[in-house]
Design an enzyme around this catalytic site. Structure first.
Site, PDB file in Angstrom:
ATOM      1  N   TRP A  12     -30.393  52.435  -3.246  1.00  0.00           N
ATOM      2  CA  TRP A  12     -31.829  52.707  -3.242  1.00  0.00           C
ATOM      3  C   TRP A  12     -32.299  52.863  -4.690  1.00  0.00           C
ATOM      4  O   TRP A  12     -31.675  53.584  -5.473  1.00  0.00           O
ATOM      5  CB  TRP A  12     -32.085  53.981  -2.445  1.00  0.00           C
ATOM      6  CG  TRP A  12     -33.512  54.427  -2.376  1.00  0.00           C
ATOM      7  CD1 TRP A  12     -34.598  53.669  -2.033  1.00  0.00           C
ATOM      8  CD2 TRP A  12     -34.011  55.745  -2.627  1.00  0.00           C
ATOM      9  NE1 TRP A  12     -35.738  54.433  -2.061  1.00  0.00           N
ATOM     10  CE2 TRP A  12     -35.413  55.716  -2.418  1.00  0.00           C
ATOM     11  CE3 TRP A  12     -33.416  56.952  -2.994  1.00  0.00           C
ATOM     12  CZ2 TRP A  12     -36.216  56.834  -2.577  1.00  0.00           C
ATOM     13  CZ3 TRP A  12     -34.210  58.069  -3.139  1.00  0.00           C
ATOM     14  CH2 TRP A  12     -35.596  58.007  -2.938  1.00  0.00           C
ATOM     15  N   ASP A  61     -26.312  61.068   0.800  1.00  0.00           N
ATOM     16  CA  ASP A  61     -27.753  60.927   1.009  1.00  0.00           C
ATOM     17  C   ASP A  61     -27.949  60.519   2.465  1.00  0.00           C
ATOM     18  O   ASP A  61     -27.559  59.416   2.870  1.00  0.00           O
ATOM     19  CB  ASP A  61     -28.316  59.859   0.068  1.00  0.00           C
ATOM     20  CG  ASP A  61     -29.840  59.735   0.156  1.00  0.00           C
ATOM     21  OD1 ASP A  61     -30.445  60.436   0.991  1.00  0.00           O
ATOM     22  OD2 ASP A  61     -30.411  58.922  -0.590  1.00  0.00           O
ATOM     23  N   LYS A  96     -38.326  59.434   7.916  1.00  0.00           N
ATOM     24  CA  LYS A  96     -38.191  58.343   8.876  1.00  0.00           C
ATOM     25  C   LYS A  96     -37.994  58.839  10.299  1.00  0.00           C
ATOM     26  O   LYS A  96     -38.727  58.457  11.213  1.00  0.00           O
ATOM     27  CB  LYS A  96     -37.005  57.436   8.498  1.00  0.00           C
ATOM     28  CG  LYS A  96     -37.258  56.548   7.283  1.00  0.00           C
ATOM     29  CD  LYS A  96     -37.054  57.316   6.003  1.00  0.00           C
ATOM     30  CE  LYS A  96     -37.241  56.427   4.780  1.00  0.00           C
ATOM     31  NZ  LYS A  96     -37.136  57.212   3.533  1.00  0.00           N
TER      32      LYS A  96
END
Length: 347
Positions: free
Chosen positions: A75, A156, A192
């Site tokens: 990311w 993460d 999300k």
């Protein structure tokens, strides 16, 4: 209702107690030994980004000689976060363009070659941007090497429950490491899986070797958070705590995550079927099905990705990543045509 000791305007620096309890239990499992023994320091952060940044500041201050290892690719904000915290980093091999899969041997070799005591950033599930995750057996091998090198795992977890549809399955990588008694860090996000993008709700969890260590770590995380942002936001944290704490709402949430994860799986299957039927070259498109989560690495290069946009009006990142969450079943055949054209006709 205010919790005992809660200011009606501000949360404590560590965040909403009910949220911290709920998020740690969702991550590790309510019956996890580390939680029952009080070995987990949990501090509410500003979603995943803020939680990662707080942890990076912790690394920089208390492990000043340590280095971070980041997957290639990862990311985009991971590099910014470590740079801003002045934590030196390097990449470990992850994506294999030849197979559009995991370069597991390269990953293991690079983790072995890193200086002892490095912090290894790992995507808990639904690797962003590739959608390629290690198998359970590969996670065990990764844990073996990290333990041998005295590295610190730093997970993460941005998609728990949203990748497979199961909160437990999507947290299994983290739980594998915790079950070994390893000290580790885990950043969480609810952008999300609960759609709390604008509320900036997440947490940093540090699993420690003892309750005393957890108390000390939490104190230092709070000390770092104070000059950064003082207090985390309350409304999203209450939403998480209320949803998890209410059996009816909790079950409804889990059903919705299963529905969304299932929809993305259906889109993956339809895209794979369309590619396999339309492409007469014999190319193996099975990597579409092996990947998981919102994203898929198509294996297209920059020129091919540009062709997708300029000719087919399919907008994607230049590294070949597409977002399957934004793809409908009705558009899968069109996307397949665009991918096939770009793959075979653009070098």
């Amino acid at each position: 209702m205010l919790e005992k000791g809660e200011n009606k305007e501000y949360l404590p620096i560590e965040g909403l107690a009910a949220f911290n309890k709920a998020t740690a239990e969702l991550l590790l499992g309510a019956d996890n030994a580390a939680l029952q023994e009080g070995r987990v320091a949990t501090v509410q952060g500003l979603s995943g980004t803020g939680s990662l940044r707080l942890a990076a500041a912790f690394i920089q201050r208390y492990f000043p000689e340590a280095k971070a290892l980041i997957s290639s690719p990862t990311w985009g904000n991971h590099k910014n976060i470590f740079n801003d915290a002045r934590v030196p980093w390097s990449e470990y091999r992850y994506y294999d363009p030849r197979t559009v899969g995991l370069d597991f041997d390269g990953m293991i070799a690079d983790i072995k070659a890193a200086p002892d005591g490095s912090f290894v950033l790992l995507h808990g599930c639904a690797h962003n941007p590739t959608g390629i995750d290690p198998t359970p057996e590969q996670w065990e091998k990764i844990a073996d090497v990290i333990q041998e090198k005295n590295h610190v795992p730093f997970f993460d977890v941005a998609y728990q429950g949203f990748a497979s549809g199961s909160l437990d399955e999507d947290a299994s990588s983290v739980r594998t490491f915790v079950a070994r008694g390893m000290e580790l860090l885990v950043a969480q996000s609810y952008s999300k899986n609960l759609g709390l993008y604008a509320e900036r709700i997440g947490a940093i969890n540090v699993v420690c070797s003892s309750p005393d260590a957890a108390t000390r770590v939490k104190s230092q995380l709070k000390r770092l958070a104070r000059p950064m942002y003082s207090n985390p936001p309350v409304h999203g944290a209450r939403i998480v705590a209320n949803v998890v704490g209410n059996p009816t709402l909790f079950n409804e949430w889990k059903e919705e995550m299963e529905l969304m994860a299932g929809r993305i799986k259906n889109v993956r299957q339809k895209l794979f079927d369309s590619l396999s039927q339309k492409d007469k070259s014999g190319k193996d498109w099975s990597f579409i099905l092996k990947q998981i989560g919102m994203f898929s690495f198509t294996g297209l290069n920059k020129a091919q990705s540009d062709n997708m946009t300029n000719k087919w009006h399919v907008y994607m990142t230049k590294d070949g990543r597409i977002s399957l969450a934004g793809l409908s079943l009705s558009k899968c055949e069109y996307l397949a045509d665009a991918i096939i054209d770009s793959f075979h006709n653009v070098s």
